[in-house]
Scaffold this active site. Structure first.
Site, PDB file in Angstrom:
ATOM      1  N   ASN A  31      -9.122  12.780   2.759  1.00 52.22           N
ATOM      2  CA  ASN A  31      -8.766  11.632   3.602  1.00 52.22           C
ATOM      3  C   ASN A  31      -7.856  12.017   4.778  1.00 52.22           C
ATOM      4  O   ASN A  31      -7.322  11.153   5.464  1.00 52.22           O
ATOM      5  CB  ASN A  31      -8.103  10.526   2.753  1.00 52.22           C
ATOM      6  CG  ASN A  31      -6.772  10.979   2.149  1.00 52.22           C
ATOM      7  OD1 ASN A  31      -6.184  11.975   2.573  1.00 52.22           O
ATOM      8  ND2 ASN A  31      -6.293  10.237   1.166  1.00 52.22           N
ATOM      9  N   ASP A  32      -7.690  13.323   5.013  1.00 56.02           N
ATOM     10  CA  ASP A  32      -6.748  13.740   6.067  1.00 56.02           C
ATOM     11  C   ASP A  32      -7.143  13.223   7.441  1.00 56.02           C
ATOM     12  O   ASP A  32      -6.296  12.865   8.252  1.00 56.02           O
ATOM     13  CB  ASP A  32      -6.640  15.274   6.122  1.00 56.02           C
ATOM     14  CG  ASP A  32      -5.962  15.848   4.885  1.00 56.02           C
ATOM     15  OD1 ASP A  32      -5.550  15.052   4.011  1.00 56.02           O
ATOM     16  OD2 ASP A  32      -5.853  17.086   4.787  1.00 56.02           O
ATOM     17  N   ASP A  68      -0.303  11.670   1.377  1.00 62.36           N
ATOM     18  CA  ASP A  68      -0.962  10.440   0.962  1.00 62.36           C
ATOM     19  C   ASP A  68      -0.426   9.917  -0.369  1.00 62.36           C
ATOM     20  O   ASP A  68       0.446  10.529  -0.992  1.00 62.36           O
ATOM     21  CB  ASP A  68      -2.486  10.666   0.890  1.00 62.36           C
ATOM     22  CG  ASP A  68      -2.858  11.925   0.119  1.00 62.36           C
ATOM     23  OD1 ASP A  68      -2.190  12.206  -0.901  1.00 62.36           O
ATOM     24  OD2 ASP A  68      -3.800  12.640   0.537  1.00 62.36           O
ATOM     25  N   ASP A  82      12.165  -4.171   8.056  1.00 59.58           N
ATOM     26  CA  ASP A  82      12.450  -3.326   9.213  1.00 59.58           C
ATOM     27  C   ASP A  82      13.103  -4.142  10.344  1.00 59.58           C
ATOM     28  O   ASP A  82      12.820  -5.325  10.500  1.00 59.58           O
ATOM     29  CB  ASP A  82      11.122  -2.727   9.703  1.00 59.58           C
ATOM     30  CG  ASP A  82      11.321  -1.731  10.818  1.00 59.58           C
ATOM     31  OD1 ASP A  82      12.019  -0.727  10.587  1.00 59.58           O
ATOM     32  OD2 ASP A  82      10.788  -1.944  11.921  1.00 59.58           O
ATOM     33  N   GLU A 130      17.030  -4.096   7.184  1.00 58.78           N
ATOM     34  CA  GLU A 130      17.592  -2.964   7.942  1.00 58.78           C
ATOM     35  C   GLU A 130      18.503  -3.511   9.043  1.00 58.78           C
ATOM     36  O   GLU A 130      18.053  -4.230   9.927  1.00 58.78           O
ATOM     37  CB  GLU A 130      16.474  -2.139   8.577  1.00 58.78           C
ATOM     38  CG  GLU A 130      17.017  -0.965   9.377  1.00 58.78           C
ATOM     39  CD  GLU A 130      16.064  -0.437  10.438  1.00 58.78           C
ATOM     40  OE1 GLU A 130      16.183   0.735  10.786  1.00 58.78           O
ATOM     41  OE2 GLU A 130      15.206  -1.204  10.912  1.00 58.78           O
TER      42      GLU A 130
HETATM   43 CA   LIG Z   1      -4.563  13.634   2.500  1.00 62.88          CA
END
Ligand SMILES: [Ca+2]
Ligand SMILES: [Ca+2]
Length: 620
Positions: A144-145, A167, A332, A361
């Site tokens: 899945n890169d 991941d 956030d 935050e």
């Molecule tokens: Ca990966």
């Protein structure tokens, strides 16, 4: 996950060459929902070419179509549904019809809620949070890169702003490591899709609020990640971004209406001055720029006064909790949001999930500025934020001052003492998250000049002071660097990638110095995990004397005495001054070395911290 594109529509599009004139149903969000929610109202966003030219039809027992809203953009419909408590789980077709044209249909499912124990259980001061950037911790699935069709497809570990391939599977592969370290909760920087053309690895430019970024896995894997953490006695914190959205998302590229985001004649960024939110003397233009200015060119500022935006965000967050069982939220850029909306949001989410924890935050410069954002601080403002806790950056700065600064009336270790005294500003300071560093700041080890004694003292304070302690991945193996640029503090965890030369997940892969740090943190974290005095116990502190700061954490079971020597030289002290809390104990166990010592006189090396568990009289 999304099944909104009907096969019939899909075939038609292909047959006619996907003419822009062909109506289609691109998205329905939330794509499914549940029966039995506290709030019976649900607003569906329907997105598709000219969808507003169609009529909506459905029947389902217990579900009423209250209103159909057409907005500026004909590619949207907003449907108000009311789901009665009598509605049963099931699936029904929602049809979008127009005379002379084929109906478009979406099969809408109302699921049964999952009330299993341990879901949405809340992260508290009994926990230790470990913050991970998913792209940078471990690559558990090299397939899945790079995902075809996304705007950024390159993977290059040699470039700090590129994707590196980490991941969810990589994190799941190392849960044993984290559990052994003493971690009880994992906070991931946002794992939802960030389909931006570059530097999208950080996760704060969300382009699909309902979809885990395919480079990390998918929604089902996220749910499995939460379930696996729960089965191992760990919790998960989800990072939410209300304030802005990535400009490549569909609601920004094809906005429902101009007022979906804050519009300015020319690009206008926030002034980044939180004081403008609380200042009774503020100029309206400063306040507007603080709240409505954009955080970045690629992060559109959401108009949280728009009721459609409110529903879009709130429902998405409720959806993720019910879907995944996640235990807490980190919010956030909290001060940049519309205060009234955030108050309403917190109230609604906490009504739906009473145990879910929330912290915002707030990177501000004073305890008063932080406390302003927390619940119960209603003086002169007409609203209660309902926000239980904040990221206590003022505590962090005070620890840095205690470690690096020079003694003065309000400097050096006296700063830390004074900041703790300001806890009167909070309804409940134990809900604040305390930390020494995170993904947006220099790593702690570098800030203390790579001094291992100071490092240990900081870790000792993190694990023994009030609040919810949070570590940043790699702190325990002495990862370092200054945040200039921030990519330097977001390096890969060594050993997280197939073929890495070093593997610091194992004792054998760590140097002697790294193992010393790791073992120190591990010992403390596990001691804290089993010591209620350090989690939920009270705190009593004493005014520092000769640069020595001494405080206690205690409950009915144990009393822990913590002594920090801020001087550059070793010091010996007698402890008569502290008898009211030592309470007759003669001996104490050094939590790190396991030695038993006499508590009447203590010797503390320069910049070191002793953590001493007082032993009851009958043990000597
Ligand atoms: Ca990966
Ligand atoms: Ca804003």
């Amino acid at each position: 996950m999304r099944k909104s594109l009907l096969i019939t529509t899909c075939c038609l599009l292909m047959a006619l060459g996907a003419s822009a004139q062909i109506p289609s149903l691109e998205r329905v969000e939330p794509m499914f929902w549940w029966v039995g929610m506290s709030n019976p109202n649900l607003q569906l966003i329907i997105h598709g070419k000219d969808i507003a030219s169609r009529n909506v039809q459905f029947t389902y027992p217990g579900v009423k179509l209250v209103a159909v809203h057409k907005v500026e953009n004909p590619n949207y419909l907003f449907l108000d549904l009311r789901i009665s408590q009598s509605a049963s789980p099931g699936t029904f077709p929602i049809k979008f019809v127009k005379s002379g044209e084929k109906a478009l249909t979406y099969q809408y499912t109302l699921k049964k809620r999952d009330h299993s124990k341990g879901r949405a259980q809340g992260v508290t001061n009994q926990d230790l949070i470990y913050l991970i950037m998913p792209d940078r911790f471990s690559n558990g699935d090299t397939k899945n890169d790079s995902i075809a069709g996304l705007r950024e497809m390159s993977v290059d570990r040699s470039k700090m702003f590129s994707r590196h391939g980490g991941d969810l599977q990589g994190i799941m592969n190392h849960l044993d490591y984290l559990k052994d370290l003493g971690v009880t909760a994992i906070w991931l920087t946002p794992a939802v899709e960030n389909d931006e053309p570059s530097a999208s690895y950080h996760g704060y430019a969300v382009t699909d609020h309902y979809k885990i970024d395919p480079r990390y896995g998918n929604n089902e894997l996220y749910k499995q990640f939460v379930e696996k953490c729960h089965s191992m006695g760990m919790k998960v914190v989800m990072d939410l971004v209300h304030n802005h959205a990535g400009t490549e998302g569909y609601t920004i590229q094809d906005m429902p209406m101009k007022s979906w985001v804050h519009q300015w004649p020319t690009y206008t960024k926030s002034n980044f001055r939180d004081a403008a939110v609380m200042d009774p003397h503020v100029s309206p233009s400063d306040r507007k720029q603080m709240l409505d200015g954009w955080f970045d060119h690629r992060m559109a500022d959401m108009n949280e006064n728009n009721p459609y935006v409110q529903n879009f965000l709130t429902q998405n967050h409720v959806w993720w909790v019910e879907y995944s069982g996640v235990d807490g939220f980190r919010l956030d850029t909290y001060p940049y949001n519309d205060p009234q909306y955030m108050a309403d949001w917190a109230k609604e989410v906490r009504t739906e999930f009473p145990h879910l924890s929330i912290f915002g935050e707030t990177l501000v410069w004073s305890a008063a500025n932080q406390a302003f954002f927390t619940e119960g601080n209603t003086v002169n403002r007409g609203l209660d934020t309902h926000l239980p806790g904040i990221t206590d950056g003022v505590w962090k700065e005070a620890v840095y001052e205690a470690l690096n600064g020079h003694k003065g009336w309000t400097d050096g270790v006296n700063r830390l003492y004074a900041v703790m005294a300001q806890d009167f500003l909070y309804k409940d300071a134990t809900k604040n998250t305390i930390f020494l560093d995170n993904h947006d700041m220099s790593r702690f080890l570098s800030v203390v000049g790579e001094d291992i004694t100071k490092y240990k003292s900081g870790m000792a304070m993190l694990m023994t002071m009030r609040g919810v302690p949070q570590m940043y991945y790699g702190d325990e193996i002495l990862m370092k660097n200054f945040s200039n640029p921030d990519g330097l503090v977001r390096e890969d965890f060594p050993g997280g990638w197939p073929g890495d030369k070093e593997n610091k997940f194992t004792a054998a892969g760590r140097s002697k110095k790294e193992n010393d740090a790791f073992n120190y943190v591990r010992t403390l974290a596990n001691y804290r995990k089993n010591t209620t005095a350090l989690q939920t116990g009270k705190m009593m502190q004493y005014i520092p004397q000769d640069g020595v700061y001494l405080y206690f954490r205690y409950d009915n079971l144990k009393t822990v005495m913590v002594v920090y020597n801020s001087e550059e030289k070793d010091q010996s002290i007698t402890t008569q001054r502290y008898t009211e809390r030592i309470n007759g104990a003669l001996k104490a166990r050094n939590v790190i070395t396991d030695e038993t010592i006499d508590v009447s006189k203590l010797t503390i090396p320069a910049k070191a911290t002793l953590i001493l568990e007082l032993l009851p009289d009958n043990t000597h």
